[in-house]
Design a protein around this motif. Structure first.
Motif, PDB file in Angstrom:
ATOM      1  N   ALA A   1       0.831  -1.211   0.000  1.00 34.56           N
ATOM      2  CA  ALA A   1       0.000   0.000   0.000  1.00 34.56           C
ATOM      3  C   ALA A   1       0.865   1.260   0.000  1.00 34.56           C
ATOM      4  N   ASP A   2       0.366   2.273  -0.670  1.00 31.52           N
ATOM      5  CA  ASP A   2       1.078   3.547  -0.761  1.00 31.52           C
ATOM      6  C   ASP A   2       0.685   4.412   0.444  1.00 31.52           C
ATOM      7  N   ILE A   3       1.211   4.022   1.610  1.00 34.24           N
ATOM      8  CA  ILE A   3       0.884   4.693   2.877  1.00 34.24           C
ATOM      9  C   ILE A   3       2.157   4.778   3.710  1.00 34.24           C
ATOM     10  N   PRO A   4       2.199   5.636   4.720  1.00 29.19           N
ATOM     11  CA  PRO A   4       3.400   5.743   5.553  1.00 29.19           C
ATOM     12  C   PRO A   4       3.692   4.449   6.308  1.00 29.19           C
ATOM     13  N   ASP A   5       4.966   4.242   6.602  1.00 30.48           N
ATOM     14  CA  ASP A   5       5.373   3.014   7.281  1.00 30.48           C
ATOM     15  C   ASP A   5       4.734   2.868   8.664  1.00 30.48           C
ATOM     16  N   ASP A   6       4.553   3.984   9.370  1.00 33.75           N
ATOM     17  CA  ASP A   6       3.971   3.842  10.708  1.00 33.75           C
ATOM     18  C   ASP A   6       2.502   3.419  10.627  1.00 33.75           C
ATOM     19  N   TRP A   7       1.839   3.754   9.550  1.00 30.95           N
ATOM     20  CA  TRP A   7       0.467   3.257   9.368  1.00 30.95           C
ATOM     21  C   TRP A   7       0.477   1.750   9.094  1.00 30.95           C
ATOM     22  N   LYS A   8       1.469   1.313   8.328  1.00 29.86           N
ATOM     23  CA  LYS A   8       1.564  -0.134   8.064  1.00 29.86           C
ATOM     24  C   LYS A   8       1.768  -0.890   9.380  1.00 29.86           C
ATOM     25  N   CYS A   9       2.591  -0.328  10.274  1.00 30.29           N
ATOM     26  CA  CYS A   9       2.804  -0.986  11.573  1.00 30.29           C
ATOM     27  C   CYS A   9       1.505  -1.082  12.359  1.00 30.29           C
ATOM     28  N   MET A  10       0.725  -0.034  12.304  1.00 31.45           N
ATOM     29  CA  MET A  10      -0.556  -0.054  13.004  1.00 31.45           C
ATOM     30  C   MET A  10      -1.456  -1.158  12.449  1.00 31.45           C
ATOM     31  N   ILE A  11      -1.536  -1.224  11.137  1.00 26.75           N
ATOM     32  CA  ILE A  11      -2.435  -2.195  10.505  1.00 26.75           C
ATOM     33  C   ILE A  11      -1.936  -3.623  10.709  1.00 26.75           C
ATOM     34  N   LEU A  12      -0.631  -3.804  10.651  1.00 25.91           N
ATOM     35  CA  LEU A  12      -0.073  -5.160  10.734  1.00 25.91           C
ATOM     36  C   LEU A  12      -0.187  -5.767  12.121  1.00 25.91           C
ATOM     37  N   GLY A  13      -0.369  -4.945  13.155  1.00 33.74           N
ATOM     38  CA  GLY A  13      -0.447  -5.571  14.466  1.00 33.74           C
ATOM     39  C   GLY A  13      -0.915  -4.683  15.601  1.00 33.74           C
ATOM     40  N   GLU A  14      -0.473  -3.430  15.583  1.00 34.69           N
ATOM     41  CA  GLU A  14      -0.764  -2.569  16.733  1.00 34.69           C
ATOM     42  C   GLU A  14      -2.261  -2.383  16.950  1.00 34.69           C
ATOM     43  N   ASN A  15      -3.008  -2.253  15.878  1.00 34.84           N
ATOM     44  CA  ASN A  15      -4.445  -1.959  16.031  1.00 34.84           C
ATOM     45  C   ASN A  15      -5.199  -3.098  16.705  1.00 34.84           C
ATOM     46  N   ILE A  16      -4.971  -4.326  16.256  1.00 35.41           N
ATOM     47  CA  ILE A  16      -5.707  -5.440  16.855  1.00 35.41           C
ATOM     48  C   ILE A  16      -5.228  -5.688  18.280  1.00 35.41           C
ATOM     49  N   LEU A  17      -3.945  -5.478  18.539  1.00 35.01           N
ATOM     50  CA  LEU A  17      -3.462  -5.691  19.913  1.00 35.01           C
ATOM     51  C   LEU A  17      -4.108  -4.699  20.882  1.00 35.01           C
ATOM     52  N   ARG A  18      -4.371  -3.511  20.397  1.00 32.12           N
ATOM     53  CA  ARG A  18      -5.005  -2.496  21.254  1.00 32.12           C
ATOM     54  C   ARG A  18      -6.356  -2.996  21.754  1.00 32.12           C
ATOM     55  N   TRP A  19      -7.017  -3.780  20.934  1.00 31.29           N
ATOM     56  CA  TRP A  19      -8.333  -4.298  21.305  1.00 31.29           C
ATOM     57  C   TRP A  19      -8.276  -5.614  22.067  1.00 31.29           C
TER      58      TRP A  19
END
Lengths: 250, 251
Positions: A229-247
């Protein structure tokens, strides 16, 4: 490499080497942890009590065997509400599981599910809800993004993520955009170019989760949706794991 | 590496990337060459208009791209079009879309086209699956080519090199047991938790081809599938380039 957590994976059997095959594939793909559910040893649309008992016992067994790699979801059905309430207590409140899986035995907004959702909100655990809008026609009780919105209006404190980003992700992203506690996973489906960029245009980077839908799909192909995806690397980190772990992390 | 299944052109149902993005992706991932076909040709009445446009677009990149000629046997004059694609554009393959172009793969007309392509030394590719029917936005859902039809086609032309594009996991198994010697498939839509590992247990390594289905799929998907698959070096090399070189006659 960021921590990679697959929020959507399946097993059928707990003790025939299947979990180990998942871990081997995860290791080769660079997936650290896997959120696992069972739809029963036979995937039937309307599981009976025995099938639900088996599915949730299987998941608990695998999660307890590999607590550092797997996180479990409890499979529920509107046809077995008392059993579901018991399983929420047995496998989440007093057990190893971290959330709930709902498939096609009822729509997400089925009123019979209200007692279960009341308890899910009390436990503050997220729900993985299967969703699709199919040009070829949905299954009998296959939820769309709209069913999830209706459920969210009845249970505003609920945390729910839409499997497969609703299938027709261009539209699902718009439907759920106004509801911050509705998120979407990108699992399953072909690696169509542009899915992540489209979701982010409407939802923001904290509401999209990486998922694979293995074993019918592959970790690396589904992960490519994020990595390409053409998005910033920190967004990729969020999508790859940080977001679901938050929940899902206790 | 050689990408055996890349396309260029507009797609009617969502935005897709073009030539610059393809070149960038190929350079990023070490893909030297690609067999390229026209997406326009899938949707134009006369697919040759798409072939002509693609040939002009890639003319400056003859070291990177080979044309795959999209033709339909139910459109008058396809013989001249095929001749022009082969002679003027250096086409290395023919690509058929029987579902989109509304003809039968097993018809006598298709047979004439297959015969002519074979006489020219060109492999015949069939796009069995282009887009997920569940996500289509056509007036009518366009289904994939049924695997049993593809199996009959492969069996009917044992001396013709045939490549099935876009087959899903489990579908190459339906082309025949064992896989007929003239049958090949690309990996673009072949996906499972252990896809290539299982494929190597079931099929000879000289039948699989690296393909991306660009621009409908993201380029990384199949690059990573091949790179991270549990394969031997020889298997990976065959899929990445060796098989494509043999089929396309590349030295």
């Amino acid at each position: 490499m960021p921590l990679v957590v697959d929020c959507h994976a399946h097993i059928r059997m707990p003790d025939n080497g299947e979990p180990e095959l998942v871990l081997d594939a995860a290791d080769r793909a660079g997936v650290d942890r896997v959120v696992l559910c069972s739809l029963g040893r036979e995937w039937v649309p309307f599981p009976d009590a025995a099938a639900l008992e088996q599915a949730n016992a299987d998941i608990a067994q695998v999660v307890e065997r590999y607590p550092d790699r797997f996180m479990g979801l409890v499979y529920l059905s509107a046809d077995e509400v008392p059993l579901g309430l018991e399983h929420l207590d047995r496998y989440i409140a007093n057990g190893p599981c971290r959330g709930v899986k709902l498939w096609i035995s009822q729509f997400a907004d089925d009123p019979r599910m209200d007692p279960l959702f009341d308890r899910i909100v009390e436990l503050d655990v997220p729900v993985l809800q299967h969703t699709w809008t199919k040009a070829t026609g949905n299954l009998e009780r296959e939820s769309t993004a709209w069913h999830c919105v209706h459920r969210m209006k009845r249970h505003p404190g609920l945390k729910m993520w839409l499997a497969h980003a609703g299938g027709r992700w261009e539209e699902a992203a718009r439907i759920i955009a106004p509801y911050p506690n509705l998120c979407a996973d990108i699992s399953g489906g072909e690696p169509e170019a542009g899915i992540v960029e489209c979701l982010l245009r409407h939802m923001g980077p904290d509401r999209v989760f990486f998922g694979s839908d293995i074993p019918g799909r592959s970790f690396v192909v589904q992960m490519s949706k994020v990595l390409s995806a053409d998005i910033p690397d920190d967004w990729k980190c969020m999508i790859l794991g940080e977001n679901i772990l938050r929940w899902i992390e206790p | 590496m050689i990408d055996f299944n890349a396309k260029l052109g507009h797609f009617p149902y969502r935005p897709v990337q073009g030539l610059e993005a393809l070149l960038r992706a190929m350079d990023t991932h070490g893909v030297e060459q690609a067999l390229l076909s026209s997406l326009h040709a899938v949707f134009y009445l006369n697919p040759q208009d798409g072939n002509d446009g693609l040939a002009a677009a890639i003319a400056p990149y003859r070291d990177r791209f080979f044309l795959s000629a999209v033709l339909r046997p139910n459109f008058t004059g396809w013989q001249d079009d095929l001749r022009r694609c082969a002679d003027d554009y250096g086409a290395r393959a023919v690509l058929l879309y029987p579902q989109y172009h509304r003809y039968e793969l097993m018809s006598p007309e298709t047979g004439e086209l297959v015969t002519f392509a074979h006489e020219l030394g060109l492999p015949v590719c069939v796009q069995c699956w282009l887009e997920d029917p569940r996500r289509q936005f056509h007036r009518e859902i366009i289904p994939p080519v049924p695997p049993d039809t593809m199996a009959a086609f492969v069996k009917a032309w044992p001396r013709v090199t045939i490549v099935a594009l876009g087959l899903r996991f489990g579908e190459p198994d339906l082309l025949g047991d064992p896989l007929p010697r003239n049958a090949h498939f690309d990996i673009s839509n072949y996906e499972n938790m252990r896809d290539l590992e299982l494929a190597m247990e079931r099929f000879p390594q000289d039948r699989l081809l690296f393909g991306t289905n660009f621009p409908l799929y993201n380029y990384e998907a199949n690059v990573e599938k091949l790179a991270r698959g549990n394969l031997t070096g020889a298997q990976r090399a065959a899929i990445a380039r060796g098989n494509a070189k043999r089929l396309l006659g590349i030295q």
